[in-house]
Design an enzyme around this catalytic site. Structure first.
Site, short mmCIF file in Angstrom:
data_model
loop_
_atom_site.label_atom_id
_atom_site.label_comp_id
_atom_site.label_asym_id
_atom_site.label_seq_id
_atom_site.Cartn_x
_atom_site.Cartn_y
_atom_site.Cartn_z
N THR A 1 22.97 55.57 -2.71
CA THR A 1 24.24 55.61 -3.50
C THR A 1 25.10 55.97 -2.35
OG1 THR A 1 23.91 57.70 -3.80
CG2 THR A 1 23.23 56.29 -5.60
N SER B 1 30.23 53.57 2.67
CA SER B 1 30.93 54.32 3.94
C SER B 1 30.34 55.29 4.44
CB SER B 1 32.36 54.41 3.62
OG SER B 1 32.58 55.60 2.91
N LEU C 1 30.79 53.35 -5.65
CA LEU C 1 31.77 53.21 -6.47
C LEU C 1 32.76 52.09 -6.16
CD1 LEU C 1 33.25 54.45 -9.19
CD2 LEU C 1 34.42 56.17 -7.66
N TYR D 1 32.15 72.88 -4.74
CA TYR D 1 31.27 71.99 -3.93
C TYR D 1 30.32 72.52 -3.59
CZ TYR D 1 30.28 68.71 -0.35
OH TYR D 1 29.69 67.86 0.67
#
Length: 241
Positions: free
Chosen positions: A7, A11, A33, A147
């Site tokens: 996944t 990039s 995505l 995060y």
């Protein structure tokens, strides 16, 4: 020929991992995505196919699983490299922002593992799960508190899952990058980027392929007796025990 699912493969680190796995002879499902970015990754190697997925959406992850199983078969390697963040003071955050960070960075790997581990187990050939966490999850990071919490959760998830999967000969490990030359890093404020680079003993960012090398090691037979481990790739910025 073994199958790998990556996944965040459109990039940065995810793309470098997908290309590295293909070079090693895996058939790679590159999921992202951004469907165009996934296609761009697939165009670089004949063993890579492009797939769109929103890792935060369990239904989309289930659809990806069905698509991969139908086209390629059960994977032996799963790499959770999709991630997202935005730097801001914790007290400026909103519930929606926190929910998005957790949905992508923590629940994303949960959904992927729940979708792909059963067919991996049923195949009976063992397997490898590698999740790209972050050194923020090991030592904290100002401006990335939610995060960091999500990535810390991924580390704990991986260690616990390693215990459950060991009887199936499936290893589960984490790679924790420091600042890396990716689109996510370059979206950060300029002063923050400069400060981070100055703080790295090597005085430069990691290249995506340098982080990918650690993931490729965990996915390889060279790491056949390693599970539940966390490897930092940070140029010495963090030296966590």
């Amino acid at each position: 020929m073994t199958v790998a699912v990556v996944t965040g493969a459109g990039s940065g680190i995810g793309r470098a991992i997908a290309l590295g796995l293909a070079e090693a002879g895996h058939r790679v499902a590159a999921a992202d995505l951004d469907a165009e970015s996934a296609e761009a990754t697939a165009a670089r190697h004949g063993l890579i196919t492009a797939h769109r997925v929103d890792v935060a959406d369990p239904a989309a992850v289930t659809a990806l699983r069905d698509e991969v199983l139908g086209a390629l078969g059960a994977p032996r390697v799963l790499v959770n490299a999709a991630g997202w963040d935005r730097t801001a003071p914790f007290l400026d955050g909103t519930p929606d922002f926190a929910a998005k960070v957790v949905a992508i960075n923590y629940l994303g790997p949960v959904h992927l593992c729940q979708a792909f581990l059963p067919p991996m187990i049923d195949a009976g050939e063992g397997g490898r799960v590698v999740t790209i966490a972050s050194d923020a999850g090991r030592v904290g990071s100002s401006g990335e508190t939610v995060y960091a919490g999500a990535k810390g959760g991924v580390i704990a998830l991986s260690k616990s899952l390693a215990r459950e999967m060991a009887r199936h000969r499936i290893s589960v490990n984490c790679v924790c990058p420091g600042p890396t030359d990716t689109p996510l890093f370059h979206a950060q404020p300029e002063k923050l980027k400069e400060a981070l680079i100055r703080a790295i003993p090597f005085r430069r960012l990691a290249r995506p392929d340098e982080v990918a090398a650690a993931a490729l090691f965990f996915a390889s037979d060279a790491a056949s007796f390693i599970t539940g481990q966390v490897l930092s790739v940070s140029g010495g910025l963090t030296m966590a025990g």
